[in-house]
Each structure stands twice: as C-alpha cells, then as structure tokens.
Design a protein around this motif. Structure first.
Motif, PDB file in Angstrom:
ATOM      1  N   THR A 209       0.858  -1.183   0.000  1.00 12.10           N
ATOM      2  CA  THR A 209       0.000   0.000   0.000  1.00 12.10           C
ATOM      3  C   THR A 209       0.894   1.232   0.000  1.00 12.10           C
ATOM      4  O   THR A 209       2.121   1.133   0.032  1.00 12.10           O
ATOM      5  CB  THR A 209      -0.915   0.040   1.234  1.00 12.10           C
ATOM      6  N   THR A 210       0.298   2.398  -0.010  1.00 15.71           N
ATOM      7  CA  THR A 210       1.097   3.615   0.061  1.00 15.71           C
ATOM      8  C   THR A 210       1.830   3.724   1.390  1.00 15.71           C
ATOM      9  O   THR A 210       2.800   4.480   1.499  1.00 15.71           O
ATOM     10  CB  THR A 210       0.210   4.853  -0.145  1.00 15.71           C
ATOM     11  N   ALA A 211       1.385   2.953   2.387  1.00 12.72           N
ATOM     12  CA  ALA A 211       2.086   2.926   3.684  1.00 12.72           C
ATOM     13  C   ALA A 211       3.234   1.934   3.677  1.00 12.72           C
ATOM     14  O   ALA A 211       4.022   1.888   4.630  1.00 12.72           O
ATOM     15  CB  ALA A 211       1.105   2.579   4.804  1.00 12.72           C
ATOM     16  N   GLY A 212       3.335   1.098   2.631  1.00 10.27           N
ATOM     17  CA  GLY A 212       4.447   0.167   2.529  1.00 10.27           C
ATOM     18  C   GLY A 212       4.022  -1.285   2.535  1.00 10.27           C
ATOM     19  O   GLY A 212       2.866  -1.631   2.269  1.00 10.27           O
ATOM     20  N   TRP A 213       4.955  -2.155   2.881  1.00 14.50           N
ATOM     21  CA  TRP A 213       4.783  -3.599   2.834  1.00 14.50           C
ATOM     22  C   TRP A 213       4.361  -4.139   4.194  1.00 14.50           C
ATOM     23  O   TRP A 213       4.730  -3.590   5.239  1.00 14.50           O
ATOM     24  CB  TRP A 213       6.101  -4.271   2.454  1.00 14.50           C
ATOM     25  N   ASP A 214       3.584  -5.220   4.181  1.00 14.10           N
ATOM     26  CA  ASP A 214       3.379  -6.014   5.391  1.00 14.10           C
ATOM     27  C   ASP A 214       4.552  -6.983   5.447  1.00 14.10           C
ATOM     28  O   ASP A 214       4.488  -8.107   4.939  1.00 14.10           O
ATOM     29  CB  ASP A 214       2.047  -6.759   5.317  1.00 14.10           C
ATOM     30  N   THR A 215       5.654  -6.528   6.052  1.00 14.67           N
ATOM     31  CA  THR A 215       6.895  -7.291   5.984  1.00 14.67           C
ATOM     32  C   THR A 215       6.770  -8.646   6.661  1.00 14.67           C
ATOM     33  O   THR A 215       7.361  -9.638   6.209  1.00 14.67           O
ATOM     34  CB  THR A 215       8.046  -6.482   6.606  1.00 14.67           C
ATOM     35  N   GLY A 216       5.986  -8.704   7.732  1.00 14.58           N
ATOM     36  CA  GLY A 216       5.782  -9.992   8.390  1.00 14.58           C
ATOM     37  C   GLY A 216       5.148 -10.996   7.458  1.00 14.58           C
ATOM     38  O   GLY A 216       5.575 -12.161   7.404  1.00 14.58           O
ATOM     39  N   GLN A 217       4.128 -10.562   6.707  1.00 15.89           N
ATOM     40  CA  GLN A 217       3.483 -11.476   5.759  1.00 15.89           C
ATOM     41  C   GLN A 217       4.430 -11.843   4.627  1.00 15.89           C
ATOM     42  O   GLN A 217       4.470 -13.001   4.192  1.00 15.89           O
ATOM     43  CB  GLN A 217       2.218 -10.847   5.182  1.00 15.89           C
ATOM     44  N   LEU A 218       5.197 -10.874   4.151  1.00 22.53           N
ATOM     45  CA  LEU A 218       6.147 -11.141   3.075  1.00 22.53           C
ATOM     46  C   LEU A 218       7.190 -12.172   3.500  1.00 22.53           C
ATOM     47  O   LEU A 218       7.472 -13.139   2.777  1.00 22.53           O
ATOM     48  CB  LEU A 218       6.823  -9.829   2.669  1.00 22.53           C
ATOM     49  N   VAL A 219       7.727 -12.009   4.690  1.00 18.42           N
ATOM     50  CA  VAL A 219       8.711 -12.961   5.210  1.00 18.42           C
ATOM     51  C   VAL A 219       8.082 -14.341   5.390  1.00 18.42           C
ATOM     52  O   VAL A 219       8.674 -15.372   5.062  1.00 18.42           O
ATOM     53  CB  VAL A 219       9.308 -12.440   6.530  1.00 18.42           C
ATOM     54  N   ALA A 220       6.835 -14.364   5.909  1.00 15.45           N
ATOM     55  CA  ALA A 220       6.144 -15.638   6.111  1.00 15.45           C
ATOM     56  C   ALA A 220       5.897 -16.345   4.774  1.00 15.45           C
ATOM     57  O   ALA A 220       6.067 -17.573   4.662  1.00 15.45           O
ATOM     58  CB  ALA A 220       4.829 -15.413   6.837  1.00 15.45           C
TER      59      ALA A 220
END
Length: 463
Positions: A209-220
């Motif tokens: 999103t414009t706020a960025g990545w859900d890094t936890g989900q991306l890593v998972a």
C-alpha cells in the motif's frame, strides 16, 4: 502479435470486474475496449465465442452479439468465419492528456552530453557488431557507481540490456522455469508481471500500500511457499510510491536466503528521490549470501528514449544470462552505450536536476487534486514518478472508460494487480508539463462527477 492466444470466458470474467450500465451491451463493449487499450487483452487474442461469454455472464446472447458488433465498429475486434473474434488495436487517436505513461522528458543537461559525444561516434565502429555482455567502459561506469553507493561490484557482474523492461524479461526467461512459484507485489509494475507469466511463473501475491509492505506477511510467504524468484521494487515503488525501510530489507534478504529464493530487485526508480531524507544504497548490500539480481536503467532517471538498462548479479548468473540472451536479441547497440557511459558518469550532476523538475510537477499535481478532487485520498510521496490515488468507490475502470472516450489516457487500478483488484485506485504520473496536468485533472474531475452518478459507494478506503 500472438494470433494463437485464446482467452476463455472464465479467464475474461475477473478482468471485466464489476461492469454495469445501460444499455448493457455498450457497458460490456466499453469494458472490453478498455482492456484492449491498456494491454490486459493483447492484440491478436481470440475472445470467447458469443455463446460462451453470454453463458458465463448470465446475460442474453443478443447482449454479447451487440457488444462484439460495437467493438468491430470501433476497430477493436475483427471476426473471421471459422477463426472467431480477435482483439486488435485500432490506429491510435490523438490524446489530449496522457496519464497512462509515467515518462518524464529528457533531464536537463542531456543535450550537452549528446553534443559533446558527436566527435566520438566513429569509435563505436571499433566495438563488436553483436554485444551480448555490454561495452566494457559502460560496465565499468555502472560498477563504479555501485561501489560509490556502498556495494562492491566489478564490471564482470554487469550485463547491459536495451532498457529495464528487457532486463526484466531476460531475467525471467533465464531464472524462471514453467510452473515455478514467483512472489510478486500487488499492485506492481504490470509489464514485469507479463514477462514473468510469459516465462511460465505461477504468481504468489504479497500486498503493498502507500504505507508500505506487510513485511511480516512477506517474510512468512517466503518461508511457506519458498518461491524460486521474488520480484520487488523497494525504492519509490511503482505504483504506490512507498520505500522499504532498511531494517525490513535486512529481514527480507535473510528470509529469501533461508528459503533459497532469488531476489529480482527492480531499482529502475531508485535514482528518483525528490526529498526522501535517507538513502540505503542498493538492496543487494543486505544480501549476505542471498541470491540477488538487481535491475537498473537510465530510462526513467535520464530519458525514456535512451533505451539502456542492466542487470547486476554474480558472475555465474551473468554467464547464464548471456547464454540465454540470443533467444531474444543479439546485444545492445554500440552508439547508445557510448552515450550511456558518459551519462552514468554524469549522474551525480544530472539527478539533482531531475529531482527539481519532479518536485515542481509533484507539488503542482497535489495542488490540482486538492482543488478539483478533494474527496480523493492522495498520499504524499517523496520520490518516483506518480501518485497512487485512492477513490471513495470501486470505479477506477469506469473512470478510465470515460476518460478514453474523451481522448485522455488513464490506467485503471486493476492494470497494476492480478485478478481485477484495485478498482479503488488510479495511478497518476506527474511527468507532464504544468499546463497538461491542469487540463488533465480538470477533465478527470468532470469524468469523475459523471461516474459518481452511476457507481455505488462510498465504502471504506485503504490507502
């Protein structure tokens, strides 16, 4: 033109999304016309039969027959007995405003470099006629720039390509095997998805999103799916404008290393900082054993007409890229590479000029949207070439259709996703001159007022 491609009704339905209007055949024709115009249905694609599409839509066959006739009348469809109906691109009409392309004009100072190049042009004749790897001087200049930005690099780690898109396609062709899982962002750069799908990839989506990545989900996802490849745009993401924080880059690089995933990092927008207060350098600085292939380009930072890009990776992958390359092309032209070497060396002086130009255009677009479309949610971006504007109803495609009829090119939100998502967003480049931006936003506001009477809303908007 791929005349053998067939689009089933089942595959067409998610592309159509929520279309409606009266008469129904005109609304259906308008939506298909938009899909052909923005490339989601490529020229030469065979559309489903009228009977098949009518059954899938739950509509009368006469509605589809009339829609297809409308498309034939507008030059978007040709029908041949025994061969079905195929999409075609009619002769392009003059566009009053082009919001579909994020293509800035030549950066100030490029003309001076071109003028100084003239006496050296004949030296191109000394280079190879077919150059799969790239001019040594240009590769040295690119490698030196990586070194200055904190990433040790040698010329042998660089493959010069004919633009960033060619670099993506070459990497996809070389690194992806049919049915490989490939992680992609959503939304993302649509031509990258096309190249990956053409290589046979099975996409796995992670949201941005414009706020960025859900890094936890991306890593998972990296740990669960273990995709062969992950395509990411960490700097001034296209289209959201977000930038991945340094700590998150470390987490993603480490997760990719554990998963055995090659990271295809698109840094074609990385030089487009306007006023971001930090610079983390190339993503590959955080690799620490992870396989990273970095894409670079001069097309956005300098000029779209300078079709020069590159791939930076390990020497062993460079060898694979060079071996795979002849299937698509036989090398980058020498004249462009002569100019490219001088441009790369001059980037420290050219990029501040590009930033100053983009700053004026970005602020102009902000002001125009606040004045004429105050209900849209427009995030602040500190770099890149465009804004990812949030709408208060899922009507991006309907807006793009109306704009198309007025000669205004606009890419609907679903163009940047998979499966018809992002109807609540539009990408608005700020690469045009101020007068064009003004005319464009005024026309958008008029079209949006017309859409508002037809499309249900509002609902929750996530920006």
């Amino acid at each position: 033109m791929t005349w053998g491609t067939r689009l089933s009704a089942r595959a067409l339905l998610p592309l159509l999304g929520e279309w409606h209007g009266s008469p129904a055949y005109a609304a259906l024709a308008g939506r298909i016309r938009l899909l052909i115009g923005d490339g989601r249905i490529t020229a030469g694609t065979r559309l489903p039969s009228e009977r098949e599409l009518a059954a899938a839509l739950g509509r009368s066959r006469s509605t589809v027959v009339a829609a297809y006739q409308s498309l034939r009348d507008s030059g978007h469809l040709v029908s041949v007995h025994g061969s079905g109906s195929r999409a075609v691109l009619p002769r392009e009409r003059r566009r009053e405003v082009d919001f579909a392309r994020a293509a800035p004009p030549p950066v100030e100072g490029l003309d001076e470099l071109l003028a100084r190049l003239a006496p050296c042009l004949t030296s191109a004749l000394d280079g190879p006629a077919f150059d799969l790897l790239g001019n040594r001087a240009l590769r040295e200049a690119i490698a030196d720039r990586y070194v200055r930005r904190g990433l040790a690099t040698t010329p042998d780690q660089i493959v010069v390509t004919t633009g960033g898109q060619h670099a993506i396609a070459l990497a996809a062709h070389t690194l992806v095997r049919r049915a490989d899982h490939v992680l992609v962002e959503s939304p993302t750069y649509p031509h990258a998805c096309e190249a990956l799908l053409r290589a046979g990839a099975r996409p796995v989506v992670t949201p941005v999103t414009t706020a960025g990545w859900d890094t936890g989900q991306l890593v998972a996802l990296l740990g669960q799916v273990r995709p062969a490849l992950a395509y990411l745009i960490p700097d001034f993401h296209n289209p959201t404008g977000a930038s991945m924080p340094p700590d998150d880059r470390v987490r993603v690089a480490e997760a990719a290393r554990r998963a055995g995933t090659t990271l295809l990092i698109d840094e074609t927008t990385a030089d487009l900082s306007i006023d971001r207060p930090w610079d983390d350098g190339p993503f590959a600085r955080h690799a620490h054993g992870a396989d990273v292939v970095t894409i670079g380009s001069l097309s956005k930072s300098v000029w779209g007409g300078l079709r020069l890009g590159w791939l930076r990776t390990d020497a062993s992958v460079v060898h694979r890229l060079v071996q795979a390359r002849p299937a698509g092309d036989l090398g980058t032209p020498q004249l462009e590479q002569l100019l490219g070497e001088r441009v790369v060396r001059a980037l420290p002086g050219l990029l501040p000029r590009r930033a100053a130009q983009l700053r004026v255009n970005r602020d102009t677009l902000y002001d125009l949207l606040a004045r004429h479309l105050p209900d849209w949610r427009v995030p602040r971006v500190d770099g890149g070439l465009s804004l990812w504007a949030g709408l208060d109803r899922p009507a991006s495609s309907a807006l793009a259709q109306l704009c198309q009829a007025r000669g205004i090119a606009l890419s609907a939100g679903p163009r940047f996703g998979i499966g018809g998502s992002h109807e609540r967003f539009v990408r608005l480049p700020f690469t045009m001159a101020a007068d064009d931006l003004d005319r464009g936003v005024r026309a958008l506001a008029e079209c949006w007022a017309q859409v508002g009477a037809d499309v249900p809303g509002p609902g929750p908007v996530v920006v």
